[in-house]
Design an enzyme around this catalytic site. Sequence first.
Site, PDB file in Angstrom:
ATOM      1  N   CYS A  96       4.178  15.272-157.074  1.00 14.65           N
ATOM      2  CA  CYS A  96       3.355  14.075-157.860  1.00 14.65           C
ATOM      3  C   CYS A  96       2.106  13.947-156.714  1.00 14.65           C
ATOM      4  CB  CYS A  96       4.428  12.102-157.638  1.00 14.65           C
ATOM      5  SG  CYS A  96       4.148  11.591-156.452  1.00 14.65           S
ATOM      6  N   PHE A  97       1.375  12.677-157.269  1.00 20.72           N
ATOM      7  CA  PHE A  97      -0.261  13.351-156.676  1.00 20.72           C
ATOM      8  C   PHE A  97       0.211  13.118-155.033  1.00 20.72           C
ATOM      9  CE2 PHE A  97      -4.375  12.100-155.076  1.00 20.72           C
ATOM     10  CZ  PHE A  97      -5.176  12.938-155.334  1.00 20.72           C
TER      11      PHE A  97
END
EC number: 2.9.1.3
Length: 362
Positions: A96-97
């Site tokens: 994810c980020f």
Amino acid sequence: MLRANSNDYRHLFANDVPMIDTRAPIEFTQGAFPNSVNLPLMTDDERAAVGTCYKQQGPEAAVKLGHKLVNGNIKAERVALWKTFCEANPEGYLYCFRGGMRSQITQQWLKEAGIDYPFVIGGYKALRRFLIDTIDDVATQPMTIVGGNTGSGKTILINELKNGIDLEGAAHHRGSSFGRFVTQQRTQINFENELAIQMVKKQDQNIRHFVYEDESNHIGSAKLPLSLSRTMPGADIAVIDDPFEIRLARLIDEYVVNMQRDFVAHYGEELGWINFAEYLKKGMFNIRKRLGMQRYQSLADAQQYAVKVMQDSGSLDHHRDWLVPLLEQYYDPMYTYQLSKKAERIIFRGNYQQVKEWLESR
């Protein structure tokens, strides 16, 4: 056996390890990696709603809303997509980020579906930081620049060298007014990502001396990373001096034959020809002020006539009528002037093959 979550970013990029990007589509569009596929945990709207909730009510309420939004059939559909990817790419990873909540939720839901799948520690942010650092590191390494007039085959040569770094390939643009391709140019972030991954793979082959094409600070809309734009102007230059007719033949092949073929393949026969003609027309229009309006109009008319003849009969002959004067009166004098300001850095000149052999022997 469960593979460990990874922070070996070099391995992931050097080996094109497949990765699931669980960020929202808008995040993926802004910047991504060529070995990743966007299978988001949340849509753009869902992510925005959760983000607003986080700001207003805190993390616990945001997590609760996220589970409420992604539930039931929606959750099952997304898990099914992840599962299909994982089964097709058992050596892959997800991220994810920042390698936080979204990675952990995705990993947990996959585990509940019977699949243990690792995530990238630090997520997209850490991967991106690694790539930026790679560019800055490689920019300090020894380098040689390949120069030469338009049509000298500089990009072709770069791609034939083991230590060549293809800046134009990374940008998906050839740098000139006619330099666009049929498909859209990469974003600045994706240009930098593609460039850095090239460098990672070269480093993985123990290459420490790199060869670049002589470029300005901009390649289409892409801007050279600052570390490169600072160091390239001090590098030695090898210049390709190929005969005019050889250069002209390369240009007709690259900008006329190949582009017409690609436009037709992308848009179909009728629209392909229309868009091909428009591409050449716009390329000439972009430099009209430098050409002067009278010369611009003359070359533009010759160019569009050449396209018509090419479409009607397949003949390429009339493309000489605009390409020859464009080279002789515009591109060649411009590059000769630019190169004259770098004369003290030129350490070798020769034809294409001679420059290639010289660079390979270094």
